[in-house]
Design a protein around this motif. Structure first.
Motif, PDB file in Angstrom:
ATOM      1  N   PHE A  19       0.719  -1.173  -0.170  1.00  0.00           N
ATOM      2  CA  PHE A  19      -0.216   0.146  -0.044  1.00  0.00           C
ATOM      3  C   PHE A  19       0.821   1.338  -0.058  1.00  0.00           C
ATOM      4  O   PHE A  19       0.639   2.124  -0.785  1.00  0.00           O
ATOM      5  CB  PHE A  19      -0.773   0.009   1.109  1.00  0.00           C
ATOM      6  N   GLN A  23       2.183   1.699  -3.728  1.00  0.00           N
ATOM      7  CA  GLN A  23       0.950   2.236  -4.115  1.00  0.00           C
ATOM      8  C   GLN A  23      -0.140   1.472  -4.634  1.00  0.00           C
ATOM      9  O   GLN A  23      -1.014   1.937  -5.544  1.00  0.00           O
ATOM     10  CB  GLN A  23       1.097   3.290  -5.093  1.00  0.00           C
ATOM     11  N   ARG A  25      -3.595  -0.699  -4.299  1.00  0.00           N
ATOM     12  CA  ARG A  25      -4.854  -0.176  -3.729  1.00  0.00           C
ATOM     13  C   ARG A  25      -5.633  -1.527  -3.485  1.00  0.00           C
ATOM     14  O   ARG A  25      -6.858  -1.399  -3.471  1.00  0.00           O
ATOM     15  CB  ARG A  25      -5.510   0.746  -4.279  1.00  0.00           C
ATOM     16  N   ARG A  81     -10.347   2.188   1.784  1.00  0.00           N
ATOM     17  CA  ARG A  81      -8.874   1.445   1.848  1.00  0.00           C
ATOM     18  C   ARG A  81      -8.137   2.390   2.956  1.00  0.00           C
ATOM     19  O   ARG A  81      -6.921   1.645   3.467  1.00  0.00           O
ATOM     20  CB  ARG A  81      -8.295   1.541   0.728  1.00  0.00           C
ATOM     21  N   VAL A  82      -8.291   3.613   3.068  1.00  0.00           N
ATOM     22  CA  VAL A  82      -7.566   4.611   3.948  1.00  0.00           C
ATOM     23  C   VAL A  82      -7.794   4.097   5.559  1.00  0.00           C
ATOM     24  O   VAL A  82      -6.844   3.808   6.282  1.00  0.00           O
ATOM     25  CB  VAL A  82      -7.873   5.910   3.856  1.00  0.00           C
TER      26      VAL A  82
ATOM     27  N   LEU B 170       0.249  10.134  -8.592  1.00  0.00           N
ATOM     28  CA  LEU B 170      -0.246   9.508  -7.498  1.00  0.00           C
ATOM     29  C   LEU B 170      -1.821  10.052  -7.278  1.00  0.00           C
ATOM     30  O   LEU B 170      -2.260  11.124  -7.697  1.00  0.00           O
ATOM     31  CB  LEU B 170       0.434  10.051  -6.145  1.00  0.00           C
ATOM     32  N   ILE B 171      -2.500   8.788  -7.275  1.00  0.00           N
ATOM     33  CA  ILE B 171      -4.331   8.976  -6.899  1.00  0.00           C
ATOM     34  C   ILE B 171      -4.259   8.830  -5.334  1.00  0.00           C
ATOM     35  O   ILE B 171      -3.915   7.818  -5.125  1.00  0.00           O
ATOM     36  CB  ILE B 171      -4.842   8.234  -7.828  1.00  0.00           C
ATOM     37  N   LEU B 172      -4.473   9.712  -4.853  1.00  0.00           N
ATOM     38  CA  LEU B 172      -4.764   9.768  -3.260  1.00  0.00           C
ATOM     39  C   LEU B 172      -5.674   8.449  -2.918  1.00  0.00           C
ATOM     40  O   LEU B 172      -6.480   8.261  -3.607  1.00  0.00           O
ATOM     41  CB  LEU B 172      -5.288  10.930  -2.646  1.00  0.00           C
ATOM     42  N   PRO B 173      -5.151   7.573  -1.841  1.00  0.00           N
ATOM     43  CA  PRO B 173      -6.114   6.701  -1.534  1.00  0.00           C
ATOM     44  C   PRO B 173      -7.617   6.806  -1.330  1.00  0.00           C
ATOM     45  O   PRO B 173      -7.760   7.884  -0.710  1.00  0.00           O
ATOM     46  CB  PRO B 173      -5.450   5.992  -0.330  1.00  0.00           C
TER      47      PRO B 173
END
Lengths: 112, 631
Positions: A19, A23, A25, A81-82, B170-173
């Motif tokens: 993650f 990166q 997801r 996901r955050v 980057l795509i923010l989560p």
């Protein structure tokens, strides 16, 4: 149980790494697969203070662990996901780290 | 509100009227989500968002900042002007970590698909220091002029070929969860821009050596040439246009085209000429845009007089062989634009799309035809062949398409294609979608290829049926074209000949200026060699260099040609300039080194082109004289 804790730590570590560094997801799908192991760990932890720590602290840790578990469940339900990353990496993994060999944990942390 | 007001002031200082645009958007927007504020365990403000019954955090409550810190660490050292693309402002820590930790100035493009989140961001995050340090472009859905369609143009301005190797995204989560369509569109814009930059660069590299030679050879044809914009006046818009490309499926229905002759405006690509002539069909026009196409591809007596639509840098051998009407359109070459715009000021370009067939398609659309039929436009290796039989070889051999991209087919379920053909396919789909969106009239684009890749937005039909339905009115295209006059009248033609005769002198002037600039760079090198740099002398040399460079660049007619030929060298120099240097002296030395190389190339090329053009003009003058005497 030691081995199971180590395995669970390895799995969560990898999910966290993917993650943060890669990166990726897909942590929801990955955590969903290890839910039985997470539940087993939580039940084991709740099943009595066998860690030689102060009872009051143990109670607080129990409450906090339940909060972590609730966040994991909510995150999966909402596909958040955050929140899931937060609950796994800075919640669940803190407990697992505490219970495994400190040398190994430091080494892996360095990798992150 | 204090931070918000301050931010509006900051933004409008960098982007005029941004404050007004935000104000207008604020009045108009309708909330599409709920922003819920919470405190993280350390007391920091975090938010979660509810959209369509789903609630997602945009920052973690136990450790809201670490993911951003680690992301920035993984980026490593970022070179100056690195393009960074971020989607999402819901967790400002990402942008904060980036702007505060990057040593050099970055070009940051931030896309926020929610105007509400953008407002929340403006209310809580002071921007002034960040904007001073970096170029930050905010692209916010809901603000006028910042729609998804226009985003591509801005992305292209930030992502240049020489910085592609430094780019990050980057795509923010959770943005991919909350705004899935926008996230895909955002990534597509970046990928499209990268592809287009790479294709442009590769094309320039491939053609750099021949482009300018072709252009200098061909520019004389403008004096007696025609403009594509004039076609609008003579080609009736109630007939269909047919683009005949040379894909492998052309062999399946080429014979049908006989029935369309005299009932449509048939434009063939260069490679389709031979098979068409062999089948007894003379198209109304053919197109060539490639600078490297061999003459053999069209070398047929019958082809000589077919009207030709071409670019100024297309293969000069073919343009020399061809004796019929030549049609040109506005391009970016200043040397040609001066002539094209001299006769009449009517501007008319053609969207190239990268291939000759896409250019022909765009031409038919631009001259006002609303029904266009595509034939032989496979955009794929149908039956594992690259082109129709009778083009490059009598029978084209089968290729190994094992590693090819597979795309949906017209007839077959899937067909193999290459990366470049896929780019043309994407271009068609986007172009057709844009036409439909932009135009009030109804457009029928029929794909009668009977094989190859499926082009979304087209109606798939056999050529037989397409001709039956669309080609119903008689038209004599040659008769229509006979009403046209060349783009220049007698006086303008005289002016154009004199103008071209003056080009060698312009090249000489450029070479002289480049020599002067090189001497200044040598001086800069010497100044920077000294142990203690004399800042007054250093600045004085820099000022002189700046002035001379401006002078060189202002000679656009010829500088553009020289500059384009140096595409490889230019890339090396431009990509090196982003490397960080530790002292003014080192920077000065590096600038001098690059400047000396650059001006050396300019000088050599300008002299070479000047000599070549001089010879051409002398030959041309002699030929005209002989023609006059013979006449």
């Amino acid at each position: 149980m030691d081995e199971k804790i180590r395995d669970l730590y390895q799995s969560t570590y990898q999910i966290s790494y993917d993650f943060l560094i890669e990166q990726k997801r897909d942590n929801i799908e990955k955590v969903r697969k290890i839910i039985p192991q997470i539940q087993e760990f939580v039940l084991w932890f709740m099943n009595g203070n066998r860690f030689g720590i102060d009872e009051e602290l143990y109670q607080e840790m129990q409450t906090y662990l339940l909060q972590v578990l609730e966040d994991i469940t909510d995150a999966i339900a909402q596909e958040d996901r955050v929140l899931l990353h937060d609950a796994i990496s800075y919640g669940m993994m803190e407990y697992l780290k505490m219970l495994i060999d400190p040398g190994q944990e430091e080494m892996e942390d360095g990798n992150i | 509100m204090e931070i918000f007001e301050e931010n509006l002031k900051t933004l409008s200082a960098y982007y005029p009227q941004m404050d007004e645009l935000i104000g207008e958007a604020k009045e108009k927007f309708e909330p599409e989500l709920e922003i819920i504020e919470e405190a993280a365990y350390d007391g920091e403000r975090i938010i979660k968002v509810t959209k369509e019954n789903r609630t997602c955090y945009l920052n973690g409550k136990r450790n809201p900042e670490e993911p951003a810190k680690i992301w920035v660490e993984t980026l490593g050292e970022l070179a100056a002007n690195s393009p960074i693309f971020i989607m999402g402002l819901g967790n400002p820590a990402y942008l904060q970590e980036l702007v505060e930790h990057a040593k050099d100035r970055l070009a940051i493009f931030v896309y926020e698909p929610s105007f509400q989140i953008f407002l929340d961001f403006l209310e809580h995050v002071p921007l002034k220091r960040w904007m001073e340090k970096h170029l930050i472009v905010f692209w916010v859905k809901g603000i006028e002029g910042m729609d998804d369609k226009a985003m591509g143009g801005m992305v292209e301005r930030i992502l240049r070929y020489e910085t592609i190797s430094h780019y990050r995204k980057l795509i923010l989560p959770n943005y991919d969860v909350l705004f899935p369509e926008e996230a895909v569109a955002f990534l597509r814009k970046i990928n499209d821009s990268m592809s287009s930059e790479i294709v442009n660069y590769m094309t320039q590299m491939r053609f750099a050596n021949v482009t300018i030679k072709n252009l200098l050879d061909n520019v004389k044809y403008l004096c007696d040439g025609y403009k594509t914009t004039h076609l609008v006046n003579v080609i009736p818009n109630d007939i269909p246009g047919i683009v005949v490309a040379a894909g492998p499926s052309l062999n399946k229905n080429i014979h049908e085209l006989k029935r369309a002759k005299g009932k449509a405006f048939i434009v063939a690509v260069d490679t389709a000429i031979k098979p068409l002539i062999a089948a007894g069909i003379i198209p109304d026009m053919f197109a060539i845009v490639d600078g490297k196409k061999p003459l053999d591809l069209i070398k047929k007596e019958e082809a000589k007089e077919i009207p030709l639509v071409t670019t100024i840098n297309a293969s000069s051998d073919i343009l020399k062989y061809h004796t019929g009407m030549k049609f040109f359109y506005n391009e970016s070459y200043v040397i040609a634009e001066q002539i094209l715009m001299h006769g009449d000021r009517q501007y008319g370009g053609v969207d190239t799309g990268g291939s000759v067939a896409t250019s022909a398609f765009s031409l038919l659309y631009k001259i006002g035809l609303t029904r266009i039929i595509l034939v032989g436009q496979d955009l794929a290796f149908t039956d594992n062949k690259s082109h129709a039989d009778g083009t490059f070889e009598k029978v084209m051999k089968e290729e190994n398409t094992a590693g090819f991209i597979m795309v949906e087919g017209n007839v077959e379920k899937e067909v193999p294609t290459t990366g470049s053909l896929k780019i043309y396919l994407d271009w068609y789909e986007k172009y057709i979608a844009d036409i439909r969106e932009r135009e009030k009239e109804e457009y029928h684009i029929i794909n009668a290829t009977e094989g190859g890749a499926k082009i979304k937005g087209t109606e798939i039909m056999t050529l037989h049926d397409a001709i039956e339905r669309e080609c119903t009115k008689e038209v004599d295209i040659q008769e229509c074209l006979s009403h046209l006059s060349p783009m220049l009248d007698e006086d303008s033609r005289k002016w154009a000949v004199e103008y071209l005769d003056g080009i060698p002198k312009e090249f000489q002037r450029l070479a002289q200026d480049a020599r002067k600039a090189r001497k200044l760079y040598e001086k800069l090198d010497k100044v920077c060699d000294k142990k203690h740099i004399d800042s007054k002398e250093y600045l004085s040399v820099l000022k002189k260099i700046e002035k001379m460079v401006k002078k060189i660049e202002s000679n656009t007619v010829v500088y553009q040609l020289v500059n384009e030929t140096m595409v490889g060298q230019r890339y090396v120099l431009l990509s090196e300039q982003f490397e960080h240097k530790d002292s003014v002296q080192e920077e000065g030395k590096e600038m001098a080194r690059e400047g000396m190389i650059y001006t050396k190339y300019i000088c050599e090329l300008a002299s070479l082109f000047g000599e070549y053009m001089k010879e051409l003009r002398e030959k041309e003058a002699l030929a005209e004289k002989q023609a006059d005497q013979a006449g």
